[in-house]
Structure formats: structure tokens, C-alpha cells
Design a protein around this motif. Sequence first.
Motif, PDB file in Angstrom:
ATOM      1  N   GLY A 102       0.835  -1.202   0.000  1.00 56.97           N
ATOM      2  CA  GLY A 102       0.000   0.000   0.000  1.00 56.97           C
ATOM      3  C   GLY A 102       0.866   1.247   0.000  1.00 56.97           C
ATOM      4  O   GLY A 102       0.623   2.190  -0.750  1.00 56.97           O
ATOM      5  N   ARG A 103       1.897   1.219   0.829  1.00 59.82           N
ATOM      6  CA  ARG A 103       2.775   2.379   0.923  1.00 59.82           C
ATOM      7  C   ARG A 103       3.463   2.648  -0.415  1.00 59.82           C
ATOM      8  O   ARG A 103       3.481   3.784  -0.898  1.00 59.82           O
ATOM      9  N   ALA A 104       3.996   1.580  -1.011  1.00 60.13           N
ATOM     10  CA  ALA A 104       4.722   1.750  -2.284  1.00 60.13           C
ATOM     11  C   ALA A 104       3.799   2.310  -3.363  1.00 60.13           C
ATOM     12  O   ALA A 104       4.200   3.155  -4.167  1.00 60.13           O
TER      13      ALA A 104
ATOM     14  N   LEU B  64       1.252   4.333  -2.935  1.00 62.69           N
ATOM     15  CA  LEU B  64       1.007   5.759  -2.697  1.00 62.69           C
ATOM     16  C   LEU B  64       2.250   6.594  -3.000  1.00 62.69           C
ATOM     17  O   LEU B  64       2.150   7.685  -3.568  1.00 62.69           O
ATOM     18  N   VAL B  65       3.414   6.071  -2.628  1.00 60.83           N
ATOM     19  CA  VAL B  65       4.657   6.811  -2.903  1.00 60.83           C
ATOM     20  C   VAL B  65       4.849   6.934  -4.409  1.00 60.83           C
ATOM     21  O   VAL B  65       5.173   8.012  -4.927  1.00 60.83           O
ATOM     22  N   LEU B  66       4.603   5.846  -5.114  1.00 60.35           N
ATOM     23  CA  LEU B  66       4.749   5.855  -6.576  1.00 60.35           C
ATOM     24  C   LEU B  66       3.834   6.904  -7.202  1.00 60.35           C
ATOM     25  O   LEU B  66       4.240   7.683  -8.070  1.00 60.35           O
ATOM     26  N   ILE B  67       2.585   6.926  -6.746  1.00 59.16           N
ATOM     27  CA  ILE B  67       1.640   7.910  -7.286  1.00 59.16           C
ATOM     28  C   ILE B  67       2.134   9.325  -7.001  1.00 59.16           C
ATOM     29  O   ILE B  67       2.128  10.188  -7.875  1.00 59.16           O
ATOM     30  N   GLY B  68       2.599   9.551  -5.774  1.00 58.83           N
ATOM     31  CA  GLY B  68       3.135  10.857  -5.411  1.00 58.83           C
ATOM     32  C   GLY B  68       4.270  11.260  -6.332  1.00 58.83           C
ATOM     33  O   GLY B  68       4.337  12.397  -6.809  1.00 58.83           O
ATOM     34  N   GLN B  69       5.146  10.313  -6.633  1.00 62.64           N
ATOM     35  CA  GLN B  69       6.287  10.623  -7.504  1.00 62.64           C
ATOM     36  C   GLN B  69       5.830  10.906  -8.929  1.00 62.64           C
ATOM     37  O   GLN B  69       6.369  11.784  -9.596  1.00 62.64           O
ATOM     38  N   LEU B  70       4.815  10.156  -9.362  1.00 59.07           N
ATOM     39  CA  LEU B  70       4.255  10.431 -10.696  1.00 59.07           C
ATOM     40  C   LEU B  70       3.631  11.825 -10.749  1.00 59.07           C
ATOM     41  O   LEU B  70       3.514  12.426 -11.804  1.00 59.07           O
ATOM     42  N   LEU B  71       3.222  12.302  -9.581  1.00 61.76           N
ATOM     43  CA  LEU B  71       2.647  13.649  -9.507  1.00 61.76           C
ATOM     44  C   LEU B  71       3.723  14.693  -9.238  1.00 61.76           C
ATOM     45  O   LEU B  71       3.421  15.810  -8.819  1.00 61.76           O
ATOM     46  N   ASP B  72       4.967  14.296  -9.431  1.00 61.90           N
ATOM     47  CA  ASP B  72       6.106  15.223  -9.298  1.00 61.90           C
ATOM     48  C   ASP B  72       6.408  15.664  -7.882  1.00 61.90           C
ATOM     49  O   ASP B  72       7.038  16.688  -7.667  1.00 61.90           O
TER      50      ASP B  72
END
Length: 348
Positions: free
Chosen positions: A95-97, A99-107
Motif C-alpha cells: 500500500g505504501r509503495a 502511494l509513494v509511486l503515485i506521489g512521484q508520478l505527480l512530481d
Amino acid sequence: MTEYAFRAEGLVKRFGKTTALAGVDLAARPGSVLGVLGPNGAGKTTAVRILATLARPDGGTASVGGFDVVRQAARVRRLIGLTGQQSMVDDELSGRANLVLIGQLLDLRRTEAAARAGELLERFELTEAANRPVATYSGGMRRHLDLAACLVGRPRVVFLDEPSVGLDPGKREELWRMVRELTAEGTTVLLTTQYLEEADALADDIAVIDHGRVIAEGTPAELKRVVGGQAVSLRTTDPERSQAAAAVMERVAGRAPERTRQTLSVPVESDTAAWEMAAGLRERGISVTEFSLHLPGLDEVFFALTGTGRTSATPSAPVGTGTSPTNGTDPSPPVGPAPSDAGKETSA
Ligand SMILES: Nc1ncnc2c1ncn2[C@@H]1O[C@H](COP(=O)(O)OP(=O)(O)OP(=O)(O)O)[C@@H](O)[C@H]1O
Ligand SMILES: [Mg+2]
């Protein structure tokens, strides 16, 4: 200054011979919740996908935050979060990974993304399961993660397509609380649901869609007034008795009851109608196994509004054959790059 957080006017969408939307108008003021109700195949998901720039309308216009969903799709995507009817997160990642991935995709920077993920995991009570693969999550946990995913980018407008499906009553209450928190912060929410109760609890305004058209709109209170305050339901196991009981109900209520298996139900203006029905049944010696007076459910609302229950959609109906829609297989080209993940689709 935009008057509406989002607005759709005269939306039309066709899939081959199926007209999924036949001219739909929807609008929500900033910070409000618009509940979109409708039976299976009504066009709810299609309308949401157009507003979220995932599908292109064949007619009409839609805007989010004043930006056109077709011509200014990229601007719209920066404002929105979407939780689809189907889970969008990656099963193999934790779950954490996710959300972090999405955050990174959002710059977001890695540290920011990690902080945002931690905050959302806590808010959605997923901290304990945060480092496990999503494949091991229960349906309710996955639903929560979907919601968290759609909030990573702090969207101004959130689309929740049947968010409470598969949630137990406790988790549903939690979801409702979260939606209220979002709107208190000024976020606008479009929520599709099959549950009148949910729309009642959350929505400032409700649009009822059937066969690709808005057939009723108003506040929850206004909508209930349309169907009358209450409904009577009864159950008989014997088909002959059921016929006779239906006749009694129709005579009192002035409209034929809706039939779902062994249950007959019909909206009534007041409790007096229930007593009259009970007396009518007794006079004719019609015994029943259940008899109740209750607030109208979505079934009764639909029945009163359309004359058809959601279980009785026929293939001859103009659209929506009652079969489950094929979500996510829109043959029309998406406006932007085909998104594989609605959560990832948003940006900061
Ligand atoms: N990609 C598609 N290709 C073909 N037909 C589609 C597609 N998407 C939706 N439809 C059809 O459009 C109509 C509206 O579907 P939609 O998914 O918008 O309904 P819905 O109100 O979300 O229903 P549900 O409550 O079952 O989710 C249905 O008849 C459906 O079969
Ligand atoms: Mg749907």
C-alpha cells in the motif's frame, strides 16, 4: 471565479448502438457533494469518466474548475482525483509503495511523497498493513487504499464511483466521515451510488440518472417528496395470494406495486395507506409473511420515477439492458495518454 466546481451540459455518449448518455446535465457548487444515483447501466460511470477526462463526449460540454474536459484536459487532471468502480492499485506493491509511486508520478519529491503516503495511510487506518502487498488486503482495505490513492495529489474535485461497494457498515460510516472532512476543506465531491441512504447521508444535491438521462434532481428531501414519504412492503410465498395482495395495494396506493421475488412494495403518501392495505388484506383473508411501513429505498424511488424497478430492465429498453457494463474498455481514444491508473492520472 467559477460558479461551479464542475458542470456538464447536454452530455451525449454512444457506444455503437448503445446510447449511454442521452443529454445529461450535472453541476456542483464548490465544496458540495453531488450524489448521482441510478440503476446498473444508467450511465453513471460514463458521466464520471467524461468529467475525469477518461472518455470523450459525443455531444455536449463539461468543465471542471472552469476548464473544458476535452480542450483543457491536462488542466482538469491537475484538479481531480478519481476512484473508479474497479480497484486501480498495483496488487504486487505494498500500500505504501503504491502511494509513494503515485506521489512521484505527480512530481512530488521522494521525501514529500513518502510523507504524504504516511499521512494518508494513517488517515485510512492502513498503517499496520502498509508494507504488505495489496494482494493480501481485504476488499474494504483495498477500497480505502483506492481512496487514499485518489487523494495523494490533494485534488479540488473528487469523483467517487460507487465507493462504498464492498464496505461493511462500519467502514461505510468511516467513508462518509472522510467525505465530510473533504468537503469541509472545500473539496467538491461527485459520488455515484446505488444506495439512497448513502446519498441521503452525504449529498447536498442528487441527480437520478436512468437510461442516460437525468430523470429527477434536487436535494435528498425534495427527492423523497417526489416518491412520497413512505413505502409499504409485503411478502407472500403463494403466487395467487401475491396477485390478490398486489390488487389491494394498487387500489389503495393508486399505482401497481413493484415486485421483487416474493416481495411487493409501493410508495404511499402517509401511514394511513398502510392501515387501509392491512384492512383490505384482512377482509379478503390474504395472509402475508411480512408487512412493513418504511422510508422509501432506492428501489421505490426508481419505481415511482420510472415505473420500472431496477431488476426489471428489459432488453427493449432504449439503453441499459441491465447487464453489467464493461468499464475501462472505452473504444474511443482517451484525451491524453491512456491511463493505467486513475490515481496516477491526477497531478499535484
Ligand atoms: N466501453 C463501453 N463499451 C460499450 N458499452 C459501454 C461501455 N461503457 C459503458 N457502456 C454501456 O453504456 C451504458 C452505461 O454504462 P455505465 O457504465 O455508464 O453505467 P453505470 O450507471 O455506471 O452502471 P453500474 O451501476 O452498473 O456501474 C451501459 O449500457 C453500458 O453497457
Ligand atoms: Mg458504473
